[in-house]
Design an enzyme around this catalytic site. Structure first.
Site, PDB file in Angstrom:
ATOM      1  N   PRO A   1      44.652 -16.194  13.605  1.00 28.17           N
ATOM      2  CA  PRO A   1      44.197 -17.385  12.863  1.00 28.17           C
ATOM      3  C   PRO A   1      43.214 -17.000  11.760  1.00 28.17           C
ATOM      4  O   PRO A   1      42.468 -16.014  11.912  1.00 28.17           O
ATOM      5  CB  PRO A   1      43.511 -18.239  13.935  1.00 28.17           C
ATOM      6  CG  PRO A   1      43.255 -17.340  15.087  1.00 28.17           C
ATOM      7  CD  PRO A   1      44.214 -16.196  15.007  1.00 28.17           C
ATOM      8  N   ASP A   2      43.217 -17.795  10.669  1.00 22.13           N
ATOM      9  CA  ASP A   2      42.188 -17.523   9.656  1.00 22.13           C
ATOM     10  C   ASP A   2      40.927 -18.263  10.100  1.00 22.13           C
ATOM     11  O   ASP A   2      40.810 -18.651  11.272  1.00 22.13           O
ATOM     12  CB  ASP A   2      42.706 -17.911   8.259  1.00 22.13           C
ATOM     13  CG  ASP A   2      42.885 -19.424   8.092  1.00 22.13           C
ATOM     14  OD1 ASP A   2      43.479 -19.833   7.079  1.00 22.13           O
ATOM     15  OD2 ASP A   2      42.435 -20.173   8.980  1.00 22.13           O
ATOM     16  N   PHE A   3      39.974 -18.436   9.210  1.00 24.42           N
ATOM     17  CA  PHE A   3      38.697 -19.025   9.632  1.00 24.42           C
ATOM     18  C   PHE A   3      38.610 -20.510   9.305  1.00 24.42           C
ATOM     19  O   PHE A   3      38.167 -21.312  10.134  1.00 24.42           O
ATOM     20  CB  PHE A   3      37.531 -18.278   8.940  1.00 24.42           C
ATOM     21  CG  PHE A   3      37.420 -16.855   9.399  1.00 24.42           C
ATOM     22  CD1 PHE A   3      38.045 -15.832   8.700  1.00 24.42           C
ATOM     23  CD2 PHE A   3      36.720 -16.539  10.562  1.00 24.42           C
ATOM     24  CE1 PHE A   3      37.972 -14.524   9.138  1.00 24.42           C
ATOM     25  CE2 PHE A   3      36.641 -15.224  11.010  1.00 24.42           C
ATOM     26  CZ  PHE A   3      37.265 -14.216  10.299  1.00 24.42           C
ATOM     27  N   ARG A   4      39.050 -20.863   8.065  1.00 24.09           N
ATOM     28  CA  ARG A   4      38.707 -22.208   7.574  1.00 24.09           C
ATOM     29  C   ARG A   4      39.897 -23.165   7.412  1.00 24.09           C
ATOM     30  O   ARG A   4      39.696 -24.270   6.946  1.00 24.09           O
ATOM     31  CB  ARG A   4      37.946 -22.069   6.238  1.00 24.09           C
ATOM     32  CG  ARG A   4      36.601 -21.371   6.424  1.00 24.09           C
ATOM     33  CD  ARG A   4      35.856 -21.096   5.126  1.00 24.09           C
ATOM     34  NE  ARG A   4      34.576 -20.439   5.391  1.00 24.09           N
ATOM     35  CZ  ARG A   4      34.444 -19.135   5.617  1.00 24.09           C
ATOM     36  NH1 ARG A   4      35.516 -18.337   5.624  1.00 24.09           N
ATOM     37  NH2 ARG A   4      33.266 -18.587   5.892  1.00 24.09           N
TER      38      ARG A   4
ATOM     39  N   ASN B   1      39.099  -8.607   5.923  1.00 25.19           N
ATOM     40  CA  ASN B   1      39.647  -8.711   7.280  1.00 25.19           C
ATOM     41  C   ASN B   1      39.123  -7.598   8.181  1.00 25.19           C
ATOM     42  O   ASN B   1      38.820  -6.498   7.729  1.00 25.19           O
ATOM     43  CB  ASN B   1      41.180  -8.692   7.236  1.00 25.19           C
ATOM     44  CG  ASN B   1      41.714  -9.889   6.453  1.00 25.19           C
ATOM     45  OD1 ASN B   1      41.008 -10.876   6.262  1.00 25.19           O
ATOM     46  ND2 ASN B   1      42.952  -9.790   5.986  1.00 25.19           N
TER      47      ASN B   1
ATOM     48  N   ASP C   1      40.823  -6.880  11.075  1.00 24.05           N
ATOM     49  CA  ASP C   1      41.929  -6.638  12.024  1.00 24.05           C
ATOM     50  C   ASP C   1      42.585  -5.261  11.887  1.00 24.05           C
ATOM     51  O   ASP C   1      43.498  -4.928  12.626  1.00 24.05           O
ATOM     52  CB  ASP C   1      42.991  -7.754  11.876  1.00 24.05           C
ATOM     53  CG  ASP C   1      43.482  -7.923  10.427  1.00 24.05           C
ATOM     54  OD1 ASP C   1      43.734  -9.073  10.015  1.00 24.05           O
ATOM     55  OD2 ASP C   1      43.601  -6.906   9.707  1.00 24.05           O
TER      56      ASP C   1
ATOM     57  N   HIS D   1      33.876  -6.318   5.219  1.00 30.21           N
ATOM     58  CA  HIS D   1      33.160  -6.969   6.332  1.00 30.21           C
ATOM     59  C   HIS D   1      33.267  -6.139   7.595  1.00 30.21           C
ATOM     60  O   HIS D   1      33.129  -6.653   8.705  1.00 30.21           O
ATOM     61  CB  HIS D   1      33.700  -8.392   6.547  1.00 30.21           C
ATOM     62  CG  HIS D   1      33.388  -9.278   5.387  1.00 30.21           C
ATOM     63  ND1 HIS D   1      33.944 -10.524   5.214  1.00 30.21           N
ATOM     64  CD2 HIS D   1      32.572  -9.099   4.312  1.00 30.21           C
ATOM     65  CE1 HIS D   1      33.488 -11.075   4.090  1.00 30.21           C
ATOM     66  NE2 HIS D   1      32.653 -10.212   3.516  1.00 30.21           N
TER      67      HIS D   1
HETATM   68  N1  APR Z   1      49.621 -17.810   2.881  1.00 31.12           N
HETATM   69  C1  APR Z   1      48.738 -18.021   1.866  1.00 31.12           C
HETATM   70  N2  APR Z   1      47.466 -18.449   2.064  1.00 31.12           N
HETATM   71  C2  APR Z   1      47.096 -18.670   3.346  1.00 31.12           C
HETATM   72  C3  APR Z   1      47.947 -18.464   4.448  1.00 31.12           C
HETATM   73  C4  APR Z   1      49.269 -18.019   4.167  1.00 31.12           C
HETATM   74  N3  APR Z   1      50.157 -17.789   5.150  1.00 31.12           N
HETATM   75  N4  APR Z   1      47.261 -18.781   5.593  1.00 31.12           N
HETATM   76  C5  APR Z   1      46.028 -19.163   5.206  1.00 31.12           C
HETATM   77  N5  APR Z   1      45.917 -19.094   3.859  1.00 31.12           N
HETATM   78  C6  APR Z   1      44.750 -19.359   3.016  1.00 31.12           C
HETATM   79  C7  APR Z   1      43.945 -20.567   3.439  1.00 31.12           C
HETATM   80  O1  APR Z   1      44.451 -21.725   2.811  1.00 31.12           O
HETATM   81  C8  APR Z   1      42.555 -20.197   2.905  1.00 31.12           C
HETATM   82  O2  APR Z   1      42.423 -20.532   1.531  1.00 31.12           O
HETATM   83  O3  APR Z   1      43.889 -18.250   3.165  1.00 31.12           O
HETATM   84  C9  APR Z   1      42.538 -18.671   3.023  1.00 31.12           C
HETATM   85  C10 APR Z   1      41.766 -18.199   4.237  1.00 31.12           C
HETATM   86  O4  APR Z   1      40.411 -18.537   4.028  1.00 31.12           O
HETATM   87  P1  APR Z   1      39.353 -18.298   5.208  1.00 31.12           P
HETATM   88  O5  APR Z   1      39.895 -18.831   6.480  1.00 31.12           O
HETATM   89  O6  APR Z   1      38.024 -18.783   4.700  1.00 31.12           O
HETATM   90  O7  APR Z   1      39.316 -16.709   5.376  1.00 31.12           O
HETATM   91  P2  APR Z   1      38.554 -15.680   4.439  1.00 31.12           P
HETATM   92  O8  APR Z   1      38.571 -16.108   3.008  1.00 31.12           O
HETATM   93  O9  APR Z   1      39.077 -14.327   4.743  1.00 31.12           O
HETATM   94  O10 APR Z   1      37.032 -15.782   5.012  1.00 31.12           O
HETATM   95  C11 APR Z   1      36.100 -14.927   4.416  1.00 31.12           C
HETATM   96  O11 APR Z   1      34.464 -15.644   6.038  1.00 31.12           O
HETATM   97  O12 APR Z   1      33.840 -16.058   8.207  1.00 31.12           O
HETATM   98  C12 APR Z   1      33.776 -15.148   7.192  1.00 31.12           C
HETATM   99  O13 APR Z   1      33.548 -12.854   7.439  1.00 31.12           O
HETATM  100  C13 APR Z   1      34.458 -13.880   7.606  1.00 31.12           C
HETATM  101  O14 APR Z   1      35.780 -12.376   6.274  1.00 31.12           O
HETATM  102  C14 APR Z   1      35.597 -13.740   6.609  1.00 31.12           C
HETATM  103  C15 APR Z   1      35.082 -14.527   5.430  1.00 31.12           C
END
Ligand code: APR
Length: 280
Positions: A45-48, A119, A121, A138
């Protein structure tokens, strides 16, 4: 191109323009910046993201706020929520995505100047991207240490602790401090290498931004370091940060693997991309 040109959203024209820029030899120093969005297709899962993001699903851990799971002050008081999460995120159970393999292709073709990833991972390494081309801004789960005496902790023992959901402590009897993976928590400095290599982002002749909300600085500032005329391409579900504000920005909105596949088609690399991904 005059100033009030609207940002060019996904169209084969703009992706073919990006492909042309690469095939013409004008892009030899491609800088890639990635976030959790390139690993969601791997099952991480992503974060937000509103429903599926980690921060929306940590409620069960009664954290003061979701980001506390990565807060050093909170970890020192209560390391358990982090280790619950670590068990779910720990490398080894996931497979690199097409987007990871596309970056490896750039490296194999001598076009990858540098990859900056947020990331933790380690999927970039598993995809076969040369380690010297990766900056894990990170940190990552690749190593761990005592947060008090900084003594490195054995990786095999760490895997055991994480698998059992237990909290590892420093083995030095006089210390017994908490052990934490070398992941950059809120409140911690980014690795020295991140600041040392920022000029690589300034030297880019093409910038690819993939799967990040660009919410977290100083990483997010990387996308503004390239010279004004350098094309910047965003592969993301939604428009983020300053992407789209410059005349040569290209927004490829949607799933990043699909966007990357479209670019690979325009480059004539699609077969090679799919074959390398299947081989992993
Ligand atoms: N294809 C394209 N975009 C995607 C997909 C996908 N399959 N899945 C998710 N996304 C997009 C989301 O819409 C969002 O804009 O990827 C982005 C993920 O954003 P975050 O969840 O905020 O992740 P990230 O930007 O890596 O967070 C940055 O925040 O919590 C801290 O240290 C942590 O490294 C992390 C940092």
């Amino acid at each position: 191109v005059d100033e009030d040109t609207p940002p060019r959203t996904l169209s084969s024209r703009s992706l073919s323009a990006v492909a042309e820029h690469i095939l013409s030899g004008k892009a030899k120093r491609i800088v890639v910046m990635t976030g959790a969005g390139i690993s969601t297709a791997a099952g991480i899962p992503d974060f937000r993201s509103p429903d599926t993001g980690l921060y929306a699903n940590l409620a069960s851990l009664d954290l003061p706020e979701p980001e506390a799971v990565f807060d050093l002050g909170f970890f020192k008081v209560n390391p358990r929520p982090f280790y619950v999460l670590a068990k779910e995120l720990y490398p080894g159970n996931y497979h690199p995505t097409v987007s990871h393999v596309f970056v490896r292709l750039l490296a194999e073709k001598g076009l990858l100047h540098h990859l900056f990833t947020q990331n933790i991972d380690c999927l970039e390494r598993e995809a076969g991207i040369p380690a010297d081309k990766i900056i894990e801004a990170h940190g990552s789960f690749a190593s761990q240490r005592c947060i008090e005496c900084k003594k490195e902790f054995d990786a095999v023992k760490m895997k055991e602790f994480v698998r059992n959901g237990d909290v590892p402590r420093c083995e030095d009897e006089t210390c017994k401090g908490l052990v934490k993976p070398d992941i950059v928590f809120f409140g911690e400095q980014l690795p020295r290498a991140f600041f040392d290599r920022r000029q690589l982002a300034e030297q880019a002749d093409l910038v690819l931004v993939m799967g990040t909300s660009l919410q977290v600085h100083p990483f997010a500032g990387l996308v503004n370091l390239a010279e004004e005329r350098v094309p910047r391409v965003l592969f993301n579900l939604e428009r983020v940060g300053s992407m789209g504000s410059q005349a040569d920005d290209v927004l490829v909105l949607g799933d990043c693997d699909e966007g990357v596949r479209k670019l690979a088609d325009e480059l004539g690399w699609r077969e090679e991309l799919e074959a390398k991904w299947r081989e992993l």
